[in-house]
Write a protein that holds these residues in place. Structure first.
Motif, PDB file in Angstrom:
ATOM      1  N   ARG A 173      40.293  20.128  64.446  1.00  0.00           N
ATOM      2  CA  ARG A 173      39.413  20.093  65.605  1.00  0.00           C
ATOM      3  C   ARG A 173      40.312  20.155  66.681  1.00  0.00           C
ATOM      4  O   ARG A 173      39.804  20.743  67.550  1.00  0.00           O
ATOM      5  N   TRP A 174      41.330  19.418  66.773  1.00  0.00           N
ATOM      6  CA  TRP A 174      42.239  19.695  68.118  1.00  0.00           C
ATOM      7  C   TRP A 174      42.666  21.055  68.233  1.00  0.00           C
ATOM      8  O   TRP A 174      42.322  21.591  69.584  1.00  0.00           O
ATOM      9  N   LEU A 175      42.848  21.788  67.336  1.00  0.00           N
ATOM     10  CA  LEU A 175      43.371  23.076  67.311  1.00  0.00           C
ATOM     11  C   LEU A 175      42.207  24.032  67.771  1.00  0.00           C
ATOM     12  O   LEU A 175      42.304  24.877  68.900  1.00  0.00           O
ATOM     13  N   THR A 176      40.942  23.760  67.216  1.00  0.00           N
ATOM     14  CA  THR A 176      39.857  24.498  67.672  1.00  0.00           C
ATOM     15  C   THR A 176      39.659  24.439  69.155  1.00  0.00           C
ATOM     16  O   THR A 176      39.343  25.349  69.973  1.00  0.00           O
ATOM     17  N   LEU A 177      39.572  22.934  69.723  1.00  0.00           N
ATOM     18  CA  LEU A 177      39.463  22.825  71.159  1.00  0.00           C
ATOM     19  C   LEU A 177      40.424  23.509  71.867  1.00  0.00           C
ATOM     20  O   LEU A 177      40.116  23.963  73.087  1.00  0.00           O
ATOM     21  N   VAL A 178      41.872  23.486  71.435  1.00  0.00           N
ATOM     22  CA  VAL A 178      42.881  23.922  72.236  1.00  0.00           C
ATOM     23  C   VAL A 178      42.808  25.420  72.375  1.00  0.00           C
ATOM     24  O   VAL A 178      42.939  26.166  73.223  1.00  0.00           O
ATOM     25  N   LEU A 179      42.274  26.128  71.348  1.00  0.00           N
ATOM     26  CA  LEU A 179      42.077  27.603  71.078  1.00  0.00           C
ATOM     27  C   LEU A 179      41.079  28.009  72.057  1.00  0.00           C
ATOM     28  O   LEU A 179      41.209  29.019  72.762  1.00  0.00           O
ATOM     29  N   THR A 180      40.365  27.310  72.304  1.00  0.00           N
ATOM     30  CA  THR A 180      39.088  27.632  73.338  1.00  0.00           C
ATOM     31  C   THR A 180      39.528  27.634  74.581  1.00  0.00           C
ATOM     32  O   THR A 180      39.144  28.535  75.634  1.00  0.00           O
ATOM     33  N   GLY A 181      40.674  26.791  75.228  1.00  0.00           N
ATOM     34  CA  GLY A 181      41.285  26.808  76.614  1.00  0.00           C
ATOM     35  C   GLY A 181      42.156  28.048  76.597  1.00  0.00           C
ATOM     36  O   GLY A 181      42.511  28.391  77.796  1.00  0.00           O
ATOM     37  N   LEU A 182      42.790  28.595  75.397  1.00  0.00           N
ATOM     38  CA  LEU A 182      43.766  29.851  75.400  1.00  0.00           C
ATOM     39  C   LEU A 182      43.136  31.111  75.361  1.00  0.00           C
ATOM     40  O   LEU A 182      43.423  32.159  76.134  1.00  0.00           O
ATOM     41  N   THR A 183      42.036  31.000  74.786  1.00  0.00           N
ATOM     42  CA  THR A 183      41.432  32.376  74.317  1.00  0.00           C
ATOM     43  C   THR A 183      40.163  32.569  75.116  1.00  0.00           C
ATOM     44  O   THR A 183      39.512  31.605  75.662  1.00  0.00           O
TER      45      THR A 183
END
Length: 189
Positions: A173-183
């Motif tokens: 879940r953390w990774l999903t949220l992080v990817l939203t900020g990067l992509t």
């Protein structure tokens, strides 16, 4: 000029056994893992361990340097896959997932390094990983998939803040949220 002799095969095997045992023992017991216990787990005499690694700090530094080399290899492999036609954003996503999982697996080693003052950051492995990641980020930005202000330092900041103590579902879940900020892609889940 004298030639440098290659290490004996048994010395190479012992070093590998010690590093494997150290990784396992520190992961299981944290910074309190003892050198005697590490030697026993490796199946070598304590003197053999100390010949390879005179201090515990030297041993922890070697374990972490080994991990950083693996991270560099993963980043370079991602760059090569991109050069062969894969999308940069997919390679960055896969790389972040790999580092998130591996950092969680090695969380005690990371804690031990902070506790003991081992600091292998920098050097060849970090430079190799940084160069590969920079290439992927630039390609992802050119494709319009990665935000223009994202840098390699941003990825390093993320690596240092992986929620290693959380269960796998929370890390995902953390990774999903992080990817939203990067992509530039909107979240679908």
């Amino acid at each position: 000029m004298a030639q440098t002799r290659a290490p004996r095969a048994d010395a190479v095997r012992n070093r590998k056994k010690i590093l494997d045992a150290a990784r396992e023992q520190i992961t299981a017991h944290g910074p309190d893992a003892g050198m005697d216990e590490i030697a026993a787990a490796a199946g070598v005499a304590v003197g053999t361990l100390y010949r390879h690694f005179p201090t515990k700090n030297d041993l922890v530094t070697a374990v972490i340097a080994e991990f950083l080399a693996q991270v560099a290899e993963a980043a370079e492999a991602a760059r090569e896959r991109h050069a062969s036609g894969s999308r940069a954003v997919d390679e960055i996503t896969g790389f972040l997932a790999y580092v998130t999982k591996e950092t969680a697996t090695n969380r005690a080693v990371k804690a031990a390094a902070r506790t003991l003052g081992a600091d292998p950051v920098g050097g060849d492995a970090e430079a190799r990983a940084g160069a590969a990641l920079a290439t992927l980020i630039q390609a992802g930005q050119a494709d319009g998939d990665i935000h223009q202000d994202v840098t390699v330092d941003d990825l390093y900041l993320l690596f240092n803040n992986v929620p290693t103590e959380e269960p796998p579902a929370s890390r995902d879940r953390w990774l999903t949220l992080v990817l939203t900020g990067l992509t530039t892609h909107t979240r679908t889940t």
